[in-house]
Design an enzyme around this catalytic site. Structure first.
Site, PDB file in Angstrom:
ATOM      1  N   CYS A  23       1.273  -1.001   0.345  1.00  0.00           N
ATOM      2  CA  CYS A  23       0.016  -0.518   0.090  1.00  0.00           C
ATOM      3  C   CYS A  23       1.087   1.291   0.299  1.00  0.00           C
ATOM      4  O   CYS A  23       0.381   1.786  -0.576  1.00  0.00           O
ATOM      5  CB  CYS A  23      -0.842  -0.012   1.080  1.00  0.00           C
ATOM      6  SG  CYS A  23      -0.266   0.378   2.724  1.00  0.00           S
ATOM      7  N   HIS A 298      -1.263   1.667   7.005  1.00  0.00           N
ATOM      8  CA  HIS A 298      -2.006   1.490   5.808  1.00  0.00           C
ATOM      9  C   HIS A 298      -2.138   2.740   5.840  1.00  0.00           C
ATOM     10  O   HIS A 298      -1.948   3.875   5.661  1.00  0.00           O
ATOM     11  CB  HIS A 298      -3.295   0.956   5.870  1.00  0.00           C
ATOM     12  CG  HIS A 298      -3.859   1.082   4.199  1.00  0.00           C
ATOM     13  ND1 HIS A 298      -3.573  -0.136   3.514  1.00  0.00           N
ATOM     14  CD2 HIS A 298      -5.039   0.899   4.268  1.00  0.00           C
ATOM     15  CE1 HIS A 298      -4.159  -0.271   2.465  1.00  0.00           C
ATOM     16  NE2 HIS A 298      -5.525   0.301   2.659  1.00  0.00           N
TER      17      HIS A 298
END
Length: 342
Positions: A23, A298
């Site tokens: 990510c 994230h």
């Protein structure tokens, strides 16, 4: 929520599949994909870069191919596997599938693209007369740097910092000029909510160098207590601002809400320029957000579409519907991408 299917007039609403803790890479690639001059160049030249060549050229080949795929109508998501593989061959610290820092990836990635495109010539020594003005010295140093580091990446992302060192004993001033690829700005420890101006002011704030940090004064011929300060001599076309949320050990994260300009031409960097008549207005077009802690975070990207001018969130392969501008400022903002107004 399923990914939105892009219309023919809404190219690049394309997600990137997560191929194993990637990510951080996906977020940065989306921001670079929405860097209009870079993206347009790569799409028009993607067939020009062979897959053979050195490691940097292989990275450029795979990136150009990926950008071309992302900007193809009706493509909802692609897997950046070949780009990750090529990048990992050059930068071994990214060869596993552990979570990495997006800003570190961005620096290494832009450096590889620059090296692959660089047509500069090495060698030569720069001599500058001490009597020339600061602006003349800055131009000479920039031209010398540009003759060695000549690429589209430099044209788009690199600016020039002016560093002023002043001896507290004799007042002697030493000025140097250095290229910068981004601005890593500190966050204030006194408050958990601030404006971007506060962070930029901390970056250019005069710093006292004392004790073991004392530099050598050329006039005193001895180490002296001094002050050091920065201003921006040359503003880049695309200004990347990195908010320093992580401590040096990365065991902690600062979750400050930094209020930054989001509207067109709203960020005026003129007051941080070396010259009093500096004018540099910037428009926000992309954000790399980091959510969560250092151990379980994230990354997502928020990008402004170049045709519709609407904002979308790119969460790996999932692309949101249009977002209101009020959604942009959050404690997750980590890297801000601004384009200089023409």
């Amino acid at each position: 929520k399923p990914p939105r299917r892009p219309h023919a007039t809404q190219l690049s609403l394309c997600g990137l599949r997560n191929i194993g803790n990637t990510c951080f890479m996906n977020s940065v690639i989306q921001c670079l994909s929405h860097t209009s001059e870079l993206s347009s160049f790569l799409r028009s030249h993607h067939g020009s870069y062979p897959s053979s060549g050195n490691k940097d050229q292989q990275i450029l080949h795979e990136f150009a191919k990926l950008i071309s795929e992302m900007w193809t109508a009706n493509v909802r998501s692609v897997a950046p596997m070949e780009l990750k593989r090529a990048f990992s061959r050059k930068h071994r610290m990214f060869s596993d599938f552990n979570q990495q820092d997006a800003q570190e990836f961005l620096r290494f990635f832009l450096d590889s693209l620059h090296l692959a495109l660089n047509t500069g010539s090495k060698g030569g020594t720069l001599y500058i007369d001490d009597k020339v003005s600061d602006n003349k010295k800055a131009d000479l140093m920039w031209n010398w740097y540009s003759s060695h580091e000549n690429s589209l990446i430099r044209d788009l992302f690199v600016g020039q910092l002016k560093s002023t060192l002043k001896c507290s004993t004799c007042g002697n001033t030493s000025v140097t000029f250095d290229p910068f690829w981004d601005l890593s700005v500190p966050l204030p420890l006194s408050s958990t909510r601030c404006k971007l101006d506060t962070c930029l002011n901390l970056f250019i704030k005069e710093e006292v160098l004392d004790g073991n940090d004392m530099p050598n004064c050329s006039r005193c011929q001895a180490r002296r207590k001094s002050t050091k300060s920065f201003t921006i001599q040359r503003f880049p076309k695309y200004l990347v601002i990195h908010l320093k949320r992580f401590s040096g050990t990365r065991f902690s994260k600062l979750s400050h809400l930094v209020e930054f300009p989001t509207s067109a031409r709203e960020l005026d960097m003129g007051s941080y320029g070396s010259n009093s008549n500096s004018s540099a207005q910037y428009s926000l077009y992309a954000i790399s957000n980091h959510m969560g802690s250092t151990g379980g975070g994230h990354y997502v990207a928020l990008c402004k579409h170049p045709i519709s001018h609407k904002w979308h969130e790119f969460n790996d392969n999932i692309v949101s519907d249009a977002l209101p501008e009020s959604f942009l400022v959050s404690p997750s903002a980590y890297i801000l991408f601004y384009e200089r107004a023409k």
